[in-house]
Design an enzyme around this catalytic site. Structure first.
Site, PDB file in Angstrom:
ATOM      1  N   ASP A 179       3.433   3.782  -2.062  1.00 21.40           N
ATOM      2  CA  ASP A 179       2.887   3.577  -3.411  1.00 21.40           C
ATOM      3  C   ASP A 179       1.461   4.094  -3.552  1.00 21.40           C
ATOM      4  OD1 ASP A 179       3.190   2.889  -6.055  1.00 21.40           O
ATOM      5  OD2 ASP A 179       2.757   0.765  -5.776  1.00 21.40           O
TER       6      ASP A 179
ATOM      7  N   LYS B 131      -1.568   5.846  -5.106  1.00 20.29           N
ATOM      8  CA  LYS B 131      -2.032   6.222  -6.449  1.00 20.29           C
ATOM      9  C   LYS B 131      -3.464   5.740  -6.539  1.00 20.29           C
ATOM     10  CE  LYS B 131       0.175   2.061  -8.348  1.00 20.29           C
ATOM     11  NZ  LYS B 131       0.962   1.483  -9.422  1.00 20.29           N
TER      12      LYS B 131
END
Lengths: 325, 406
Positions: free
Chosen positions: A140, A142
């Site tokens: 994940d 980001k």
């Protein structure tokens, strides 16, 4: 038993301060350990919501992975000092990373210069190299999941989707703009997904927006599967070369996924001059230095309304799935 | 037509003004620059270098304070060269420092904070290998033409066209029929999403209700062969629109759990059967489980028509093959110039594995006897992903010797 662990056994041991960030299942607050005056960021998750949104397994896995990782005290990972729970909440006491969210710094800059982007990309390479050596995939990456420490080095946080995987796993997860094609295709994915997300992050740092954008997720996924990337003219040529090699759908050609692993990335033209050892020792000059008046200055974080969850959430009336963690 | 108008028309045509404007508008819409004026100036300077000679590109660029944003398109799926020549394709460009300097200047001059929102993560339900192995799939009988229509729709949809033949057939098998009449709501905006639909025949109108005004807008009309609700096969998210039948509609539906079970089941089964075969091949049998799994996932499907020569005796080989379905015939030429059949290969047989190790000429000619499906792997891909097989074998032999000595 470690005497310190005993003293970190309840939220009552802390003076809980302002909110540093919010998520779907709770929030992160600044906290001072009353006895030692040490500062932390406590992640507070509501059990009812975790159960409702079927996140129990993810939280258990996050806790286990953070516990294992925190033994190494990696400089670019937000380490966990302790964790405990009460009937309403799960608490994870994390080291306090005071420089603010990387997301806010990128948002304010609109986009980063080539040198700044390169500095942060190199740290992400070191993070993934460390995680993958332990068979952990992160899944994940980001800007929202990165923080800046007081000196301007990156720290990665939120291991909710991280997983120990020796070969491949199958559950689709991530953030739409960052999901790798093999994840969307549901055919099993491994460490390669992290290198794809690094390609997206580099692009977002340099171009200001991620490469695959659309108003709705299906539109984003169509673009990811079609695989066309448009580079702005200002995009550095060496950065572009690496970005293309990371945003390669063919896993036999994606950088990071081949025999030489991360070293293909570390030796590419864009990153080849990085002083990797000095970087890992935090011995380099940082491009963004957070402005801080003291170690408790939380002004680099955005302001969040505080009143929202003052009311205690209801206690889940079934058996507590967190009982033995 | 008046003289003035025709004169203007003549001018527009002669100077190709329409096309120029069109390309500018296209580029603007594509890039949506913060500073459209500066963008247009740069675009014209770059697209028409001859015509704009002497306009002082550098000065203009500084004055307009905008980055040049003419996009260059690449496809990330393209073959972008071998790793051995890593980055060599960009060695010709100016030094890293020089180009970064230019970029730094440009991006600094262009700061304009925009409202960026934090993006939420998404996640599907977890399927364990055990649940997948135990779940039964319900096959729905269909006529031949119905099945063909479904396959056609799936093959033309980017979320399904990557499936192999068997997966495609299995997905088609579990799709179930849904019949609706005029005005029926097939999907309601905001509801949980479970199914993906394709239209066998009929018309479906897609509406979006504005959360602010409550106004309902028709955004798309779908007909025979169209599909909607793809997000539901990936994870559970609230439906973004409402889909309503216009007249009688016949649909084929696919639910997320079945779809994921099929993909996971077939992927794991295929990998396992391939690894089982690899374990029986002397050059692979000493490799680790991880290595074997990686090789299995790297194999490419190769389909040959009857009579195709897959490899020719004496040629330098560079590919290894596993026979998946069908038969291949191996022949060897003998002294008098004729060739004799030396073996017939069927499912599970393999050939050409030596090509992964050395460039030795092929020992026999292999020809497809009837249609033949193989999995293949070439030496370059193998070396790129696994490293040289020779080194892997040496390592395995060393380890084997060590463990034997103990």
């Amino acid at each position: 038993m470690d005497p310190l662990a005993l003293e970190y056994s309840s939220i009552a041991d802390f003076d809980v301060g302002v909110t540093l960030g919010t998520g779907s299942f709770g929030r992160v607050r600044f906290a001072t350990h009353i006895k030692t005056k040490e500062h932390f960021a406590v992640k507070i998750l509501r059990k009812v919501d975790l159960i409702k949104f079927r996140q129990v397994e993810h939280v258990k896995s996050e806790k286990a992975i953070l516990h294992a990782l925190s033994q190494d005290q990696h400089p670019f990972i937000v380490n966990m000092a302790a964790s405990f729970q009460d009937p309403c909440y799960i608490y994870m006491v994390m080291e306090c990373v005071i420089g603010g969210e990387f997301f806010s710094h990128l948002k304010n800059a609109r986009r980063f210069t080539n040198l700044t982007a390169r500095f942060f990309a190199a740290q992400v390479v070191l993070i993934f190299e460390h995680l993958h050596a332990k068979d952990i995939i992160y899944r994940d990456l980001k800007p929202e999941n990165l923080l800046l420490d007081k000196d301007g080095y990156l720290k990665i946080t939120d291991f909710g989707f991280a997983k120990i995987v020796s070969f491949k796993t199958y559950t689709l997860c991530g953030t739409p703009e960052y999901i790798a094609p093999e994840v969307l295709l549901n055919k099993g994915h491994g460490k390669g997904v992290d290198w794809w997300t690094l390609g997206i992050l580099i692009y977002e740092m340099l171009a200001g927006d991620p490469p695959f954008v659309d108003e709705d997720p299906v539109g984003i996924y169509r673009k990811i599967l079609t695989g066309k990337v448009h580079f702005p003219r200002t995009y550095d040529d060496y950065a572009k070369s690496l970005t293309k090699k990371l945003l390669t759908a063919d896993l036999t050609k994606r950088y990071g996924c081949m025999k030489r692993g991360a070293s293909d990335i570390k030796r590419c033209n864009w990153l080849v001059e990085t002083k990797w050892e000095a970087l890992l020792k935090r011995d380099l000059d940082t491009p963004i230095k957070p402005e801080l008046s003291s170690i408790t200055d939380t002004s680099n974080f955005e302001e969040y309304p505080e009143e929202i969850d003052i009311a205690k959430p209801p206690i889940y009336d079934g058996p507590d799935p967190f009982e033995n963690i | 037509m008046s003289d003035i108008t025709s004169e203007l028309h003549k001018y527009l045509e002669e100077k190709n003004i329409n096309a120029i404007f069109l390309s500018i508008v296209e580029e603007i819409l594509h890039n949506k620059p913060e500073n459209p004026i500066g963008f247009m100036v740069n675009f014209i300077l770059e697209k028409y270098p001859e015509e704009t000679k002497g306009f002082g590109k550098q000065q203009l660029q500084e004055r307009t304070k905008a980055p040049s944003f003419v996009s260059t398109e690449v496809s990330s799926n393209d073959d972008i060269g071998e790793t051995d020549s890593e980055c060599s394709s960009v060695n010709t460009i100016e030094s890293d420092d020089a180009s970064s300097l230019l970029c730094d200047e440009l991006s600094i001059s262009e700061k304009s904070p925009v409202q960026k929102k934090r993006r939420e993560s998404v996640c599907a339900e977890q399927l364990t290998e055990v649940t997948v192995a135990e779940s039964e799939l319900k096959v729905i009988e269909k006529s031949e033409t119905e099945a063909a229509r479904i396959l056609y729709i799936l093959k033309n949809n980017v979320f399904f066209n990557h499936l192999d033949e068997y997966q495609m057939k299995t997905v088609q098998d579990v799709m179930f029929c849904v019949e609706r009449t005029d005005g029926d709501v097939i999907i309601k905006q905001g509801d949980d999403g479970d199914n993906f639909y394709c239209i066998d025949n009929g018309i479906v109108e897609i509406f979006i209700d504005s959360p602010k005004t409550g106004e309902r807008n028709l955004v798309r009309t779908c007909g025979d062969g169209d599909a909607f609700g793809e997000l539901a096969i990936m994870y559970n998210a609230p439906r973004a629109a409402s889909c309503i039948a216009k007249g009688n509609v016949r649909l084929w539906a696919l639910d997320r759990v079945s779809f994921n079970v099929i993909l996971m089941k077939t992927t794991i089964a295929k990998r396992k059967s391939t690894v089982d075969i690899l374990l029986n091949i002397p050059v692979f049998c000493l490799l680790t489980e991880f290595e074997l799994n990686t090789i299995a996932d790297t194999l490419q499907e190769a389909i040959f028509e009857d009579g195709t020569v897959i490899c020719k005796q004496g040629d330098r080989g560079d590919k290894f093959y596993l026979v998946h379905q069908g038969t291949a015939v191996c022949t060897k030429s003998v002294a008098d110039g004729t060739s004799v059949e030396v073996a017939r290969l069927s499912t599970g047989a393999y050939f050409g594995e030596i090509a992964l190790l050395t460039k030795q000429p092929r020992q026999a000619t292999v020809t497809a006897d009837g249609s033949l499906k193989c999995f293949s792997l070439d030496r370059r891909t193998f070396n790129r992903v696994m490293g040289p097989l020779r080194e892997m074998l040496m390592r395995s032999i060393d380890e084997y010797a060590k463990s034997d000595a103990q």
